[in-house]
Design a protein around this motif. Structure first.
Motif, PDB file in Angstrom:
ATOM      1  N   GLY A 180      54.634  39.533  54.022  1.00 24.82           N
ATOM      2  CA  GLY A 180      53.866  39.830  52.818  1.00 24.82           C
ATOM      3  C   GLY A 180      53.385  38.544  52.183  1.00 24.82           C
ATOM      4  N   LEU A 181      52.134  38.528  51.721  1.00 24.37           N
ATOM      5  CA  LEU A 181      51.560  37.347  51.084  1.00 24.37           C
ATOM      6  C   LEU A 181      51.036  37.709  49.692  1.00 24.37           C
ATOM      7  N   ASP A 182      51.480  36.937  48.705  1.00 29.43           N
ATOM      8  CA  ASP A 182      50.936  37.022  47.353  1.00 29.43           C
ATOM      9  C   ASP A 182      50.148  35.743  47.140  1.00 29.43           C
ATOM     10  N   VAL A 183      48.838  35.821  47.287  1.00 28.26           N
ATOM     11  CA  VAL A 183      47.964  34.644  47.244  1.00 28.26           C
ATOM     12  C   VAL A 183      47.535  34.376  45.806  1.00 28.26           C
ATOM     13  N   GLY A 184      47.911  33.201  45.314  1.00 27.90           N
ATOM     14  CA  GLY A 184      47.515  32.779  43.983  1.00 27.90           C
ATOM     15  C   GLY A 184      46.654  31.530  44.046  1.00 27.90           C
ATOM     16  N   LEU A 186      56.672  37.716  63.944  1.00 29.04           N
ATOM     17  CA  LEU A 186      55.751  38.445  63.076  1.00 29.04           C
ATOM     18  C   LEU A 186      54.596  39.017  63.880  1.00 29.04           C
ATOM     19  N   LEU A 187      54.264  40.263  63.582  1.00 28.58           N
ATOM     20  CA  LEU A 187      53.147  40.928  64.243  1.00 28.58           C
ATOM     21  C   LEU A 187      51.958  41.105  63.317  1.00 28.58           C
ATOM     22  N   GLY A 188      52.173  40.883  62.016  1.00 30.51           N
ATOM     23  CA  GLY A 188      51.065  41.053  61.093  1.00 30.51           C
ATOM     24  C   GLY A 188      51.397  40.598  59.697  1.00 30.51           C
ATOM     25  N   PHE A 189      50.334  40.445  58.894  1.00 30.72           N
ATOM     26  CA  PHE A 189      50.438  40.042  57.495  1.00 30.72           C
ATOM     27  C   PHE A 189      49.957  41.184  56.609  1.00 30.72           C
ATOM     28  N   VAL A 190      50.644  41.382  55.506  1.00 26.03           N
ATOM     29  CA  VAL A 190      50.228  42.328  54.477  1.00 26.03           C
ATOM     30  C   VAL A 190      49.870  41.478  53.263  1.00 26.03           C
ATOM     31  N   VAL A 191      48.587  41.423  52.960  1.00 26.20           N
ATOM     32  CA  VAL A 191      48.075  40.533  51.923  1.00 26.20           C
ATOM     33  C   VAL A 191      47.770  41.335  50.659  1.00 26.20           C
ATOM     34  N   GLY A 192      48.370  40.922  49.563  1.00 23.50           N
ATOM     35  CA  GLY A 192      48.136  41.605  48.293  1.00 23.50           C
ATOM     36  C   GLY A 192      46.732  41.375  47.786  1.00 23.50           C
ATOM     37  N   ASP A 252      41.029  45.698  39.581  1.00 19.84           N
ATOM     38  CA  ASP A 252      40.833  45.780  38.136  1.00 19.84           C
ATOM     39  C   ASP A 252      41.147  47.204  37.663  1.00 19.84           C
ATOM     40  N   ARG A 253      40.908  47.460  36.397  1.00 17.42           N
ATOM     41  CA  ARG A 253      41.258  48.778  35.841  1.00 17.42           C
ATOM     42  C   ARG A 253      40.416  49.907  36.416  1.00 17.42           C
ATOM     43  N   PHE A 254      39.329  49.567  37.089  1.00 16.65           N
ATOM     44  CA  PHE A 254      38.492  50.587  37.733  1.00 16.65           C
ATOM     45  C   PHE A 254      38.826  50.731  39.213  1.00 16.65           C
ATOM     46  N   ARG A 255      39.945  50.090  39.628  1.00 10.69           N
ATOM     47  CA  ARG A 255      40.438  50.137  41.018  1.00 10.69           C
ATOM     48  C   ARG A 255      39.483  49.455  41.986  1.00 10.69           C
ATOM     49  N   SER A 256      38.759  48.447  41.497  1.00 13.70           N
ATOM     50  CA  SER A 256      37.862  47.639  42.326  1.00 13.70           C
ATOM     51  C   SER A 256      38.457  46.238  42.435  1.00 13.70           C
ATOM     52  N   PRO A 257      38.203  45.541  43.552  1.00 13.41           N
ATOM     53  CA  PRO A 257      38.699  44.162  43.670  1.00 13.41           C
ATOM     54  C   PRO A 257      38.154  43.299  42.531  1.00 13.41           C
ATOM     55  N   ASN A 258      39.030  42.465  41.942  1.00 11.54           N
ATOM     56  CA  ASN A 258      38.595  41.608  40.843  1.00 11.54           C
ATOM     57  C   ASN A 258      38.289  40.196  41.348  1.00 11.54           C
ATOM     58  N   ARG A 259      38.074  39.266  40.421  1.00 14.54           N
ATOM     59  CA  ARG A 259      37.712  37.887  40.774  1.00 14.54           C
ATOM     60  C   ARG A 259      38.781  37.239  41.662  1.00 14.54           C
ATOM     61  N   ASP A 260      40.047  37.491  41.356  1.00 14.83           N
ATOM     62  CA  ASP A 260      41.128  36.925  42.163  1.00 14.83           C
ATOM     63  C   ASP A 260      41.094  37.468  43.596  1.00 14.83           C
ATOM     64  N   ALA A 261      40.645  38.704  43.756  1.00 13.37           N
ATOM     65  CA  ALA A 261      40.548  39.292  45.091  1.00 13.37           C
ATOM     66  C   ALA A 261      39.528  38.548  45.943  1.00 13.37           C
ATOM     67  N   VAL A 262      38.449  38.118  45.336  1.00 16.26           N
ATOM     68  CA  VAL A 262      37.435  37.358  46.066  1.00 16.26           C
ATOM     69  C   VAL A 262      38.025  36.040  46.554  1.00 16.26           C
ATOM     70  N   GLN A 263      38.769  35.349  45.676  1.00 19.36           N
ATOM     71  CA  GLN A 263      39.402  34.087  46.073  1.00 19.36           C
ATOM     72  C   GLN A 263      40.439  34.297  47.173  1.00 19.36           C
ATOM     73  N   MET A 264      41.169  35.408  47.101  1.00 14.53           N
ATOM     74  CA  MET A 264      42.163  35.713  48.130  1.00 14.53           C
ATOM     75  C   MET A 264      41.472  35.940  49.476  1.00 14.53           C
ATOM     76  N   LYS A 265      40.349  36.633  49.474  1.00 16.03           N
ATOM     77  CA  LYS A 265      39.626  36.882  50.724  1.00 16.03           C
ATOM     78  C   LYS A 265      39.051  35.592  51.300  1.00 16.03           C
ATOM     79  N   VAL A 266      38.629  34.672  50.426  1.00 16.09           N
ATOM     80  CA  VAL A 266      38.161  33.357  50.879  1.00 16.09           C
ATOM     81  C   VAL A 266      39.309  32.620  51.562  1.00 16.09           C
ATOM     82  N   PHE A 267      40.499  32.702  50.970  1.00 10.71           N
ATOM     83  CA  PHE A 267      41.690  32.077  51.561  1.00 10.71           C
ATOM     84  C   PHE A 267      41.966  32.627  52.961  1.00 10.71           C
TER      85      PHE A 267
END
Length: 171
Positions: free
Chosen positions: A26-30, A75-81, A85-100
């Motif tokens: 599991g990865l919590d990307v900050g 390890l066979l796979g990663f689960v990335v958090g 946002d409150r509308f259940r859409s990826p927020n700004r942090d999600a974009v940075q996590m995907k870039v990572f």
């Protein structure tokens, strides 16, 4: 690295499990740190593992560290958090996590490793509330928070996937 749908990753792990034991990370990307948690060999329980320092200049080193963990823990796979946002859409942090994740993939060091995304809303906040009464040094608290948030992400995924697997098996 290759993206797969959440339940596909778990099914791949179960199929590989018959040949060899495989676990999930599991990865919590900050912005500054990446919290890590690992599943047990039966992929039912997540445990906090460690924290990696995240800088734009050390992505290759992080890929090497993750490559070592792939080998060490089978390890066979990663689960990335992914934060929503409150509308259940990826927020700004999600974009940075995907870039990572894209940057990790570009290193080529994690070929053959699959990953999926799992909602992580409130995992860090839940851990923060648990740590509040302990009056820890801020660096220690942040380290604990990140790896326990990763554990929350991975445990939520494992609970869902195992429940889904049991319900499909009983049909």
């Amino acid at each position: 690295m290759r993206y797969v749908k959440p339940l596909s990753l778990f099914q791949d792990v179960l199929m590989a499990h018959t040949k060899k034991k495989g676990r999930l990370l599991g990865l919590d990307v900050g912005d500054k740190y990446v919290g890590l948690a690992v599943s047990d060999s039966s992929n039912k329980v997540a445990s906090p593992l460690s924290v990696l320092l995240r800088k734009k200049t050390n992505i290759d080193l992080m890929a090497t560290d993750l490559q070592s963990l792939v080998s060490e823990f089978s390890l066979l796979g990663f689960v990335v958090g992914v934060p929503l946002d409150r509308f259940r859409s990826p927020n700004r942090d999600a974009v940075q996590m995907k870039v990572f994740i894209d940057e990790l993939s570009k290193t080529g060091k994690l070929e053959g490793v699959c990953y999926t995304y799992w909602e992580e809303t409130f995992t860090s906040k839940n851990v923060e509330l648990l740590l509040q009464p302990l009056t820890l040094h801020s660096v220690v608290a942040k380290t604990i928070m990140d790896k326990f948030a990763a554990m929350g992400i991975l445990q939520g995924y494992l609970d869902y996937a195992n429940k889904k697997q049991r319900s499909e098996s009983s049909e």
